[in-house]
Design a protein around this motif. Structure first.
Motif, short mmCIF file in Angstrom:
data_model
loop_
_atom_site.label_atom_id
_atom_site.label_comp_id
_atom_site.label_asym_id
_atom_site.label_seq_id
_atom_site.Cartn_x
_atom_site.Cartn_y
_atom_site.Cartn_z
N ARG A 76 0.81 -1.24 -0.03
CA ARG A 76 0.07 -0.01 -0.02
C ARG A 76 0.90 1.17 -0.15
O ARG A 76 0.37 2.41 -0.61
CB ARG A 76 -0.82 0.05 1.20
N VAL A 77 1.90 1.22 0.67
CA VAL A 77 3.02 2.38 0.57
C VAL A 77 4.25 2.22 -0.20
O VAL A 77 5.19 2.97 -0.30
CB VAL A 77 3.64 2.69 2.16
N GLY A 78 4.06 1.39 -1.06
CA GLY A 78 5.08 1.14 -2.15
C GLY A 78 6.39 0.28 -1.62
O GLY A 78 7.32 0.83 -2.31
N GLN A 119 17.28 2.40 -4.56
CA GLN A 119 15.67 2.66 -4.89
C GLN A 119 15.26 3.52 -3.55
O GLN A 119 14.47 4.53 -3.83
CB GLN A 119 15.03 1.31 -4.78
N LEU A 120 15.58 3.29 -2.30
CA LEU A 120 15.11 4.09 -1.46
C LEU A 120 15.71 5.55 -1.34
O LEU A 120 15.04 6.40 -0.84
CB LEU A 120 15.42 3.33 -0.02
N GLY A 124 13.64 9.09 -1.71
CA GLY A 124 13.90 10.11 -0.57
C GLY A 124 13.76 9.63 0.59
O GLY A 124 13.32 10.39 1.56
N LEU A 125 13.93 8.35 0.96
CA LEU A 125 13.46 7.72 2.57
C LEU A 125 14.79 7.51 2.99
O LEU A 125 15.13 7.46 4.35
CB LEU A 125 12.73 6.24 2.07
N LEU A 149 7.51 7.24 7.49
CA LEU A 149 6.94 6.18 6.72
C LEU A 149 6.98 4.93 7.78
O LEU A 149 6.00 4.17 7.96
CB LEU A 149 7.63 5.93 5.67
N VAL A 150 8.12 4.58 8.37
CA VAL A 150 8.43 3.46 9.17
C VAL A 150 7.56 3.59 10.32
O VAL A 150 6.76 2.38 10.78
CB VAL A 150 9.91 3.28 9.51
N ASP A 151 7.41 4.71 11.10
CA ASP A 151 6.63 5.00 12.46
C ASP A 151 5.22 4.61 11.85
O ASP A 151 4.30 4.21 12.75
CB ASP A 151 6.91 6.36 12.81
N GLY A 152 4.72 5.28 10.65
CA GLY A 152 3.27 5.24 10.29
C GLY A 152 2.92 3.55 10.06
O GLY A 152 1.72 3.39 10.36
#
Length: 196
Positions: A76-78, A119-120, A124-125, A149-152
């Motif tokens: 869902r978050v790719g 890729q990450l 921009g992660l 993103l990780v925390d979410g």
């Protein structure tokens, strides 16, 4: 855990004892897929000790099924599961890691980590910075977007895993965690030198 270890696992009783043909009876429940595979092998090779297959086969089958479903929140978050593991390693350690350290943390190959970092980074992660003393070394850290993103996604992931394990009561979960921890510790000690 292997054949010929000279002992019967606690609590297994007669189910793990030698049969009249010299092979062990099936250790686990007879209704899962691996049990059917074991019965087929015992028909082909009646004297074969299938004990290791009953354990390792079930671990592998569980891992495959869990991974298929577990990837749904990540898709869902790719993210793929290996990408999430890499981001998670950076988040839980709380500091920068080199690609070599990420290789060890995620039990991945160096080439795979390099590809995922590229890729990450493009998303921009994560971001990389060169080492001031050794230009061959890079240090990787999460960006604010990566940390968010990780925390979410982590609470959603844990909710899913709780639902998956709900078929086992708390005692069963603790016993399973203990047995898997014991096996993993032994395998890491024995096979750790074979890591990529």
């Amino acid at each position: 855990m292997t054949a010929g270890n000279g002992g019967t696992p606690p609590g297994r009783g007669a189910a793990a004892e030698e049969t009249a043909t010299g092979s062990r009876a099936t250790l686990g429940p007879a209704h899962d897929t691996v049990a059917g595979v074991v019965r087929q092998w015992q028909t082909v090779h009646p004297g074969l000790d299938t004990g290791p297959m009953e354990i390792i086969g079930r671990i592998n089958r569980c891992a495959a099924l869990l991974q298929q479903a577990e990837d749904a929140p990540l898709r869902r978050v790719g993210l793929t599961r290996p990408e999430f593991d890499l981001l998670g390693a950076l988040r839980r350690t709380g500091h920068e890691l080199t690609p070599s350290e990420l290789t060890r943390e995620t039990f991945s190959s160096g080439a795979a980590v390099t590809k995922r970092l590229k890729q990450l980074t493009e998303r921009g992660l994560v971001e990389r910075r060169g080492d001031t003393r050794d230009r061959r070394v890079a240090h990787v850290r999460l960006t604010d977007a990566g940390r968010d993103l990780v925390d979410g996604i982590l609470p959603e992931q844990l909710t899913y895993e709780t639902a998956v394990l709900s078929g086992l009561d708390n005692t069963g979960q603790r016993e399973l965690a203990g047995l898997l921890g014991e096996l993993l510790g032994r395998l890491e000690g024995r096979l750790g030198a074979l890591r990529f």
